[in-house]
Each structure stands twice: as structure tokens, then as C-alpha cells.
Design an enzyme around this catalytic site. Structure first.
Site, PDB file in Angstrom:
ATOM      1  N   TYR A 202      -5.591  10.202   1.842  1.00 23.92           N
ATOM      2  CA  TYR A 202      -5.990   9.680   0.528  1.00 23.92           C
ATOM      3  C   TYR A 202      -5.505   8.235   0.489  1.00 23.92           C
ATOM      4  O   TYR A 202      -4.294   7.993   0.527  1.00 23.92           O
ATOM      5  CB  TYR A 202      -5.323  10.450  -0.608  1.00 23.92           C
ATOM      6  CG  TYR A 202      -5.853  11.851  -0.826  1.00 23.92           C
ATOM      7  CD1 TYR A 202      -5.434  12.920  -0.039  1.00 23.92           C
ATOM      8  CD2 TYR A 202      -6.754  12.118  -1.859  1.00 23.92           C
ATOM      9  CE1 TYR A 202      -5.918  14.206  -0.259  1.00 23.92           C
ATOM     10  CE2 TYR A 202      -7.233  13.401  -2.093  1.00 23.92           C
ATOM     11  CZ  TYR A 202      -6.810  14.437  -1.290  1.00 23.92           C
ATOM     12  OH  TYR A 202      -7.288  15.709  -1.510  1.00 23.92           O
ATOM     13  N   LYS A 297      -9.499  20.680  -6.830  1.00 25.56           N
ATOM     14  CA  LYS A 297      -9.158  21.833  -7.664  1.00 25.56           C
ATOM     15  C   LYS A 297     -10.351  22.686  -8.105  1.00 25.56           C
ATOM     16  O   LYS A 297     -10.163  23.839  -8.512  1.00 25.56           O
ATOM     17  CB  LYS A 297      -8.428  21.367  -8.937  1.00 25.56           C
ATOM     18  CG  LYS A 297      -7.000  20.958  -8.706  1.00 25.56           C
ATOM     19  CD  LYS A 297      -6.112  22.161  -8.467  1.00 25.56           C
ATOM     20  CE  LYS A 297      -4.913  21.815  -7.658  1.00 25.56           C
ATOM     21  NZ  LYS A 297      -4.753  22.492  -6.400  1.00 25.56           N
TER      22      LYS A 297
HETATM   23  C1  PHB Z   1     -13.585  17.537   0.775  1.00 29.65           C
HETATM   24  O1  PHB Z   1     -13.266  17.759   1.941  1.00 29.65           O
HETATM   25  O2  PHB Z   1     -14.760  17.622   0.383  1.00 29.65           O
HETATM   26  C2  PHB Z   1     -12.529  17.149  -0.195  1.00 29.65           C
HETATM   27  C3  PHB Z   1     -11.220  17.189   0.203  1.00 29.65           C
HETATM   28  C4  PHB Z   1     -10.219  16.815  -0.678  1.00 29.65           C
HETATM   29  C5  PHB Z   1     -10.554  16.406  -1.948  1.00 29.65           C
HETATM   30  C6  PHB Z   1     -11.872  16.382  -2.359  1.00 29.65           C
HETATM   31  C7  PHB Z   1     -12.874  16.750  -1.473  1.00 29.65           C
HETATM   32  O3  PHB Z   1      -9.560  16.027  -2.785  1.00 29.65           O
END
Ligand code: PHB
Ligand code: APR
Length: 390
Positions: A202, A297
Site C-alpha cells: 500500500y 473489508k
Molecule cells: C485486491 O486484491 O483486489 C485488493 C487487495 C487489497 C485491498 C483492496 C483490493 O485493500
């Protein structure tokens, strides 16, 4: 037609509810407006909390998940110059699994069509009636165009954000809606390339948020923050990879690129509708609430809702006790608001918006999470999922 519970919508909420009820001897019929192919092809999020994984195993659909799902001990949080690992196992003793919602839905559909109660695709004109009395029904037109009536004791509205159930609840109760639309969106891609990191990244960046995720050892899922007014046609694959490479950059690391197989722009909003019940109609999942995807979530919250709802309906229908259905909405909403707060907080911390003052506040919060065990644990506990009874 008759069944104890009529379930509207075959997303993860409706399918799992049907499975949980079936295992407790309560019969159901699931009505889905789309085709099986459509439902199984929808690309959605991909992170499962420990509780979600345990629930899927408990209902007998955990085999492929245990074989193909990728357990992750944590995530990386990044701001320019720093990629910091948060180890959830160490912080709170739990982990998460990478396994696409699409795969969860396929597994639940296979189980239901194998040995489960009826699941009707391609129905239309779905209309719940008399939900305030003791004997509701659902009128619908089946896939052959024949008008049908499903008599039932209870109706479950698991028909997502655009379904027919929530408007009925809000029309018949002194309910409330809360909504927040965020001034940004996610542009998401699926790509046939091995993920460039072992766990999710992230990343805060002056040009906007980016997320590196994955679906398997050979498929990457990646997102970049864009303006909600952006058009997907203006984002060539090269432009997307450039934005991802810039925003995810750290020294000594590079992003692997590959063929893009899917791309779309997703709006981001928070939405809560209360109560989650009107008489004999109960809402669960996206029908009652939406969270922005930043905290992963949405699916997990739907699973938590139907876990509570299944217990309440089993008690109502087999023991004739109303205590759990009477507390369902309040109990579910307590968790909904916890997840709504967490998703809003993650979203606010990671996306570029506002002025330079906002940026410094975001960076300060990120540094705090990366340097304080207490702050990191708060994120870890929420991300990996709090107990159903909070
Ligand atoms: C996803 O892999 O689509 C994904 C992963 C984490 C998130 C949102 C989407 O916070
Ligand atoms: N009649 C029958 N089915 C309907 C109707 C209707 N009138 N309206 C909608 N549906 C179906 C949709 O086609 C969809 O398959 O209801 C289903 C709802 O499924 P989802 O939208 O997936 O919602 P839910 O099951 O609550 O799943 C939770 O978690 O990751 C998030 O938003 C993501 O969908 C995900 C959610």
C-alpha cells in the site's frame, strides 16, 4: 414453490447464507437475476480475513482455498523512500489469505449446485411481498419467462447495492442512510505477470495512492488512484505501468510488467443503511452497506453479516425464538461501523487529496503506524478482522 428462507441475490452473502442454513437443516431457495457465467466472471476484491477463511472451511468449501489461496503474514506500507513491513502474525496472531472473491463465489456455486438447495439464475421482476406479516412471499419471473411465487417464512435481501430489498426496508421503517463519496477512484488492472512483491504493498505517493496486490503466483492485481472523472480509454497500458512504477518505486526494487487482461475504474464510497431489517425481511452484505476497497473489508463484512444472520434464522425457524433476530440489526451494524471507520481511515491516510497540510498529516500518521507497535497493532487487528461479537 415454498422454502423456509427465500434468498435474493447469489453474491457471496446470499450463497454463503444458503450454505450455512442448509447445514443447519433450514431450507432455502436462492434467486439470482444474472447468469451463472456473469456472476462467476465478476472481478472483485481478493483478501480474506482469518474468520472468513475459517467459515468457508467450516461449511465445506475450503478445499481449493487451502490449496490455491496464498496466506500472507502481513502487508507493506510505503511512503517515498520507505517500504515498511507490518507483520500481522507478530502483532495480533492472525493472518490474511489472498484468494479472489470470484473464486469464493465459484466454490459456493459448485457446492450449492452439487448437493444444495435450488439456485435459480436469470430470474427477473423479483418482488418481495408482505414482509411485515408472518408469511411473506417473493414473486418473480423465472429464466423461461414463467411467473412464479415463492412462499417463505423469511426473506433475505442479499442483492447488493442496486437490489430491490434495501428500498423496501427504508420505505417501511424509520431508517437512516449515511453516505460519503470520496473525491478519487481506483483504476484497477489484472495482469499476467508474477507479483513483484511477496505481500501487498500500500503506497502513499505525492502523485496518488498505488496498491500492489495479486491473485496467484502468476497473476498480479494492481491499482492506482485516479480522478473519478477519468476515462479508462485515456489510460493506455503503458501509462498505467508508468504510474504504478513511479508510485511504487523504492531503491533496489523494480516492478515487473506483463499483459493486462482486465482494466476498469472503480468509484469509492462509504454507505450504511439502518436498520438491516424490516419485519421478516433481513438485509446482509452490500445491500446494507458499502465500504471503499482500501481496507479489503467488503466481502469479509458480508461474511460476518450472514454468519450472524444464519444463527438468528436457525434460532427463529427451528427453536421458534425471536431473541437473535431482534438483535441482528444492532449487532451487525456495530461491526459495520467499525469496518466503515477502518476503511475510511485507511482511505484517508493513503490517498492524495487536500493541500500540503493534509499531506503532512497523512505522512505523520503513516510514520506513526510504522514506528509504534500500538499503532501498528490497531491496524493489524482491524485488517485481519475483529471477532464477530466485537
Ligand atoms: C485486491 O486484491 O483486489 C485488493 C487487495 C487489497 C485491498 C483492496 C483490493 O485493500
Ligand atoms: N434479484 C435477484 N438478484 C439480484 C437482484 C434482484 N433484484 N439485484 C441484484 N441481484 C444480485 C446481483 O446480480 C448479485 O449477484 O445480487 C447479487 C449481490 O451480490 P454482491 O453485489 O456481490 O453483494 P454481496 O453478496 O453482498 O457481496 C459483498 O463484498 O467485495 C465486496 O462489493 C463486493 O460484492 C461484494 C461484496
Amino acid at each position: 414453490m415454498r422454502s423456509q428462507v427465500g434468498i435474493i441475490g447469489a453474491g457471496p452473502a446470499g450463497l454463503l447464507l444458503s450454505r450455512l442454513l442448509q447445514l443447519h437443516g433450514v431450507d432455502t431457495v436462492v434467486l439470482e437475476s444474472r447468469s451463472r457465467d456473469y456472476v462467476e466472471a465478476r472481478v472483485r476484491a481478493g483478501i480474506l480475513e482469518q474468520h472468513t477463511v475459517q467459515t468457508l472451511r467450516d461449511v465445506g468449501v475450503g478445499e481449493r482455498l487451502d490449496r490455491e489461496g496464498l496466506p500472507h503474514d502481513g502487508i507493506y506500507l510505503q511512503h517515498p523512500g520507505t517500504r515498511h513491513h507490518l507483520n500481522f502474525e507478530e502483532l495480533c496472531g492472525r493472518k490474511v489469505w489472498v484468494y479472489g472473491q470470484t473464486e469464493v463465489v465459484k466454490d459456493l456455486i459448485t457446492a450449492q449446485l452439487d448437493d444444495g438447495p435450488p439456485l435459480l439464475f436469470g430470474v427477473s421482476h423479483v418482488t418481495p411481498e408482505d414482509v411485515d406479516g408472518g408469511a411473506p412471499r417473493i414473486r418473480f419471473t423465472d429464466a423461461d419467462g414463467v411467473a412464479q411465487v415463492l412462499e417463505c417464512d423469511v426473506v433475505a435481501g442479499t442483492d447488493g447495492f442496486h437490489g430491490v430489498s434495501r428500498p423496501l426496508v427504508t420505505a417501511g421503517t424509520s431508517g437512516r442512510l449515511w453516505e460519503r463519496t470520496y473525491p478519487f477512484a481506483w483504476l484497477g488492472i489484472l495482469a499476467d505477470v508474477a507479483p513483484s512483491a511477496d505481500e501487498l504493498v500500500y503506497a502513499w505517493h505525492p502523485e496518488g495512492f498505488a496498491l500492489l496486490s495479486m491473485r496467484s503466483p502468476s497473476v498480479s492485481r494492481l491499482y492506482v488512484q485516479v480522478d473519478p472523472a477519468e476515462k479508462i480509454e485515456d489510460w493506455s497500458d503503458d501509462r498505467i505501468w508508468d504510474a504504478l512504477s513511479t508510485r511504487l518505486a523504492v531503491d533496489g526494487w523494480s516492478l515487473r510488467t506483463g499483459p493486462v487482461t482486465e482494466k476498469s475504474i472503480l468509484p469509492m464510497r462509504s454507505f450504511v443503511s439502518a436498520p438491516m431489517r424490516r419485519g421478516r425481511l433481513f438485509l446482509a452484505g452490500d445491500a446494507a452497506h458499502i465500504v471503499p476497497p482500501t481496507g479489503a473489508k467488503g466481502l469479509n463484512l458480508a461474511v460476518a453479516d450472514v454468519t450472524l444472520l444464519a444463527q438468528a434464522l436457525v434460532r427463529l425457524l427451528t427453536e421458534k425464538q425471536t431473541d437473535l433476530v431482534d438483535t441482528y440489526s444492532d449487532k451487525a451494524l456495530a461491526r459495520v461501523w467499525r469496518c466503515t471507520h477502518f476503511s475510511w481511515w485507511m482511505t484517508s491516510m493513503l490517498h492524495r487529496h487536500g493541500d500540503d497540510f493534509d499531506a503532512e498529516l497523512q505522512l505523520s500518521q503513516l510514520r506513526r503506524v510504522c514506528s509504534s507497535e500500538a499503532a501498528a497493532r490497531e491496524l493489524a487487528e482491524n485488517y485481519t478482522g475483529l471477532a464477530v461479537d466485537l
